[in-house]
Motif scaffolding. Structure first.
Motif, mmCIF file in Angstrom:
data_model
loop_
_atom_site.group_PDB
_atom_site.id
_atom_site.type_symbol
_atom_site.label_atom_id
_atom_site.label_comp_id
_atom_site.label_asym_id
_atom_site.label_seq_id
_atom_site.Cartn_x
_atom_site.Cartn_y
_atom_site.Cartn_z
ATOM 1 N N ALA A 235 10.016 2.698 1.296
ATOM 2 C CA ALA A 235 9.673 2.497 2.988
ATOM 3 C C ALA A 235 9.024 2.755 3.580
ATOM 4 N N SER A 236 8.069 4.096 2.771
ATOM 5 C CA SER A 236 7.099 4.915 2.600
ATOM 6 C C SER A 236 5.879 3.813 2.646
ATOM 7 N N GLU A 237 6.204 3.108 1.486
ATOM 8 C CA GLU A 237 5.172 2.521 0.751
ATOM 9 C C GLU A 237 4.517 1.126 2.315
ATOM 10 N N VAL A 238 5.552 1.366 3.004
ATOM 11 C CA VAL A 238 5.459 -0.078 4.290
ATOM 12 C C VAL A 238 4.859 -0.058 4.894
ATOM 13 N N ILE A 239 5.759 1.680 5.393
ATOM 14 C CA ILE A 239 5.547 2.363 6.775
ATOM 15 C C ILE A 239 3.581 2.835 7.032
ATOM 16 N N GLU A 240 3.575 3.468 5.386
ATOM 17 C CA GLU A 240 1.535 3.826 5.280
ATOM 18 C C GLU A 240 0.817 3.033 4.981
ATOM 19 N N LEU A 241 1.519 1.845 5.147
ATOM 20 C CA LEU A 241 -0.007 0.608 5.333
ATOM 21 C C LEU A 241 -1.239 0.293 6.253
ATOM 22 N N THR A 242 -2.204 1.003 5.877
ATOM 23 C CA THR A 242 -3.715 0.588 6.576
ATOM 24 C C THR A 242 -4.216 -0.995 7.197
ATOM 25 N N ILE A 243 -4.795 -0.697 7.995
ATOM 26 C CA ILE A 243 -5.492 -2.175 7.800
ATOM 27 C C ILE A 243 -6.539 -2.621 6.673
ATOM 28 N N GLY A 244 -6.994 -1.745 6.315
ATOM 29 C CA GLY A 244 -7.580 -1.433 4.864
ATOM 30 C C GLY A 244 -7.072 -2.453 3.483
ATOM 31 N N ASP A 245 -5.497 -2.256 3.706
ATOM 32 C CA ASP A 245 -4.785 -2.558 2.953
ATOM 33 C C ASP A 245 -4.202 -4.106 2.852
ATOM 34 N N TYR A 246 -4.275 -4.497 4.437
ATOM 35 C CA TYR A 246 -4.116 -5.716 4.468
ATOM 36 C C TYR A 246 -4.877 -6.867 4.817
ATOM 37 N N ARG A 247 -5.809 -6.207 4.735
ATOM 38 C CA ARG A 247 -7.797 -6.838 4.414
ATOM 39 C C ARG A 247 -7.981 -7.556 2.869
ATOM 40 N N SER A 248 -7.396 -5.982 2.435
ATOM 41 C CA SER A 248 -8.295 -6.306 1.257
ATOM 42 C C SER A 248 -7.746 -7.162 -0.025
ATOM 43 N N ARG A 249 -6.690 -7.921 0.945
ATOM 44 C CA ARG A 249 -6.032 -9.027 -0.334
ATOM 45 C C ARG A 249 -6.791 -10.325 -0.286
ATOM 46 N N LYS A 250 -6.549 -11.318 -0.829
ATOM 47 C CA LYS A 250 -6.744 -12.584 -0.246
ATOM 48 C C LYS A 250 -6.104 -13.125 0.324
ATOM 49 N N SER A 251 -5.161 -13.277 0.063
ATOM 50 C CA SER A 251 -3.903 -13.760 0.573
ATOM 51 C C SER A 251 -3.081 -13.260 1.831
ATOM 52 N N PHE A 252 -2.755 -13.981 2.755
ATOM 53 C CA PHE A 252 -2.925 -13.380 4.497
ATOM 54 C C PHE A 252 -1.451 -12.932 4.776
ATOM 55 N N GLN A 253 -0.651 -13.313 3.328
ATOM 56 C CA GLN A 253 0.558 -12.623 3.003
ATOM 57 C C GLN A 253 1.379 -10.984 2.206
ATOM 58 N N GLU A 254 -0.179 -10.693 1.824
ATOM 59 C CA GLU A 254 0.480 -10.026 0.970
ATOM 60 C C GLU A 254 -0.960 -8.625 1.520
ATOM 61 N N ALA A 255 -0.415 -7.399 0.736
ATOM 62 C CA ALA A 255 -1.160 -6.217 1.782
ATOM 63 C C ALA A 255 -1.496 -5.372 0.086
ATOM 64 N N SER A 256 -2.111 -4.772 -0.377
ATOM 65 C CA SER A 256 -2.181 -3.211 -1.465
ATOM 66 C C SER A 256 -1.886 -2.726 -1.037
ATOM 67 N N THR A 257 -0.736 -1.506 -1.685
ATOM 68 C CA THR A 257 -0.097 -0.610 -1.272
ATOM 69 C C THR A 257 -0.401 0.790 -2.450
ATOM 70 N N PHE A 258 0.255 1.684 -2.532
ATOM 71 C CA PHE A 258 0.570 2.843 -3.495
ATOM 72 C C PHE A 258 1.868 2.404 -3.848
ATOM 73 N N ASN A 259 2.153 3.694 -5.173
ATOM 74 C CA ASN A 259 3.209 3.191 -5.994
ATOM 75 C C ASN A 259 3.815 4.773 -6.134
ATOM 76 N N LYS A 260 4.765 4.837 -5.826
ATOM 77 C CA LYS A 260 5.681 6.528 -6.793
ATOM 78 C C LYS A 260 5.075 7.107 -7.576
ATOM 79 N N GLY A 261 4.293 8.284 -6.939
ATOM 80 C CA GLY A 261 3.318 9.162 -8.359
ATOM 81 C C GLY A 261 2.515 8.498 -8.477
ATOM 82 N N SER A 262 1.065 7.406 -7.464
ATOM 83 C CA SER A 262 -0.049 7.608 -8.234
ATOM 84 C C SER A 262 -0.588 8.125 -7.133
ATOM 85 N N HIS A 263 -0.007 8.792 -5.938
ATOM 86 C CA HIS A 263 -1.277 10.201 -5.060
ATOM 87 C C HIS A 263 -2.030 9.173 -4.547
ATOM 88 N N GLY A 264 -1.307 8.323 -3.747
ATOM 89 C CA GLY A 264 -1.678 7.574 -2.473
ATOM 90 C C GLY A 264 -2.922 6.574 -3.375
#
Length: 450
Positions: A235-264
């Motif tokens: 849930a936190s990996e979705v809720i804390e998404l930023t606009i930049g996370d969405y723009r960073s991927r080539k596909s409009f169906q994707e977004a970058s995010t952090f993982n458990k233990g990746s410290h953001g």
């Protein structure tokens, strides 16, 4: 037991080094738990830190009211022996666990009345003392760690060279360690090996969406719920998404995010449906825009802006989101932890892999792709899910065998009835071999049969 310890977030217009403050039963700031929370968010996600805190608040409330060691209340900074006595009493009386002594540590067994949070409580308490020792506020060794277990394990892992440490695994000169490492915890929870929950109901997402509609979820909550089921993210990996996370991927169906233990740090991506993309863009350009202080739409928002906002324009948090989720689940009498959406996703993906693959090599390749997408550190996790599908395959094959047996039994009984209606008759055929040329040995045999 009344919960007297509580916490509050720092108001937006107040400057403080703490984003959260814990208060004790007298409504005074309680810095040990406050410091622990802020130490945790440097190592684990905020949602995990809050989860730890929520497990600890009842224990600290109980300590002040009911704990007893040699006739006195136990304080958090007492000796390890006093702390352990208090924890053992709390596990037995408040968490309905069975605790028994084993050598110099304790075995803890949950009963059917125990909450599912026993393991998390013990982990949280160990983390608390780890933080306070690191911050030089607790002068003793961690009460939750069994130092003797660490010493014994060190002695058992001596290398083949006498008096020398083991060579690294890659050296190939040491025999493999086959025994499973025993936890260093003083309270060792037994029969508690983690198993992911296998959720096979293909209609589960739509049941959740309908529950949300019943309690008037906003578009924000609906988008988050859809993304949880479609991506397998926490849930936190979705809720804390930023606009930049969405723009960073080539596909409009994707977004970058952090993982458990990746410290953001953004180390993985999420992929969702085109329908969810439409709802997401509608939320950003309409619903979100009215709460944004500058009324910005997607094209004018900076990369660091959070995708999801509260009604007062602050970044949406897990705690604020969970209120809406919990309300929907209670309204529809569904007992569904948000993390189960991740289990549902993995189960559904594995089912699709087995249904669409033609060869074992193809199955293996797709499973490896799933492991990389989910970012599991331990590939063995997948085997538990596969075991579920092995059992399903066995059930189908076994049902087929049982149906075949039933059909054969029915045919046998019908044939038996048919035979009973006809009386068996014995026909004797007399053969005359006088006109036939028969080998002497065969003729002699035939004569002997008369």
């Amino acid at each position: 037991m009344e919960l007297k310890y509580t916490y509050f977030y720092c108001p937006k217009d107040v400057e403080s080094r703490y984003e959260l403050l814990v208060f004790d039963g007298n409504n005074h700031p309680f810095l040990p738990l406050t410091e622990h929370y802020h130490d945790c968010i440097g190592r684990i996600g905020k949602s995990s830190a809050i989860s730890y805190l929520q497990c600890l608040l009842p224990f600290f409330s109980w300590l002040d009211e009911y704990s007893n060691y040699q006739g006195e209340r136990v304080k958090w900074d007492c000796t390890p022996q006093a702390i352990r006595v208090a924890i053992e009493e709390y596990l037995m009386n408040e968490m309905a666990c069975k605790v028994r002594q084993k050598d110099l540590f304790r075995f803890v067994n949950r009963s059917n009345k125990s909450p599912i949070t026993v393991s998390r409580f013990l982990s949280a308490l160990k983390s608390f003392y780890k933080s306070l020792i690191y911050l030089k506020q607790y002068p003793y060794a961690n009460p939750l760690i069994d130092s003797h277990a660490i010493l014994n394990e060190y002695e058992q892992t001596e290398g083949v060279r006498e008096g020398k440490p083991r060579m690294p695994k890659v050296a190939g000169t040491e025999d493999a360690i086959t025994h499973r490492r025993l936890t260093d915890s003083y309270f060792k929870l037994i029969n508690e090996e983690w198993q992911p929950e296998i959720i096979g109901d293909i209609h589960l997402p739509y049941q959740v969406y309908q529950a949300g509609k019943k309690v008037n979820w906003s578009l924000r909550e609906m988008v988050i719920a859809r993304m949880l089921f479609e991506t397998g993210a926490r849930a936190s990996e979705v809720i804390e998404l930023t606009i930049g996370d969405y723009r960073s991927r080539k596909s409009f169906q994707e977004a970058s995010t952090f993982n458990k233990g990746s410290h953001g740090k953004r180390v993985k991506f999420l992929r969702f449906s085109k329908d969810t993309v439409k709802l997401l863009m509608r939320y950003i350009n309409l619903d979100r825009k009215q709460y944004d202080e500058l009324q910005r739409h997607f094209d004018t928002l900076p990369n660091e802006a959070p995708i999801f906002l509260t009604e007062i324009g602050t970044p949406f948090t897990y705690e604020a989101w969970y209120y809406h989720w919990d309300k929907a689940m209670k309204e529809c009498e569904m007992k569904l932890n948000p993390h189960k959406t991740r289990h549902w996703f993995v189960t559904s993906r594995l089912r699709a892999i087995y249904q669409t693959s033609n060869t074992e090599a193809e199955v293996k390749q797709k499973k490896n792709e799933l492991i990389k997408y989910i970012k599991w550190k331990d590939e063995e996790t997948l085997k538990v899910y596969e075991h579920y599908f092995d059992e399903e395959s066995h059930r189908k094959a076994h049902d087929g065998m049982l149906e075949s047996m039933a059909e054969k039994e029915k045919a046998y009984l019908e044939q038996k009835k048919s035979r009973q209606k006809k009386k068996p008759s014995l026909t004797v055929l007399e053969n005359n071999f006088d006109d036939m040329e028969v080998d002497d040995e065969i003729k002699e045999l035939l004569d002997g049969l008369e």
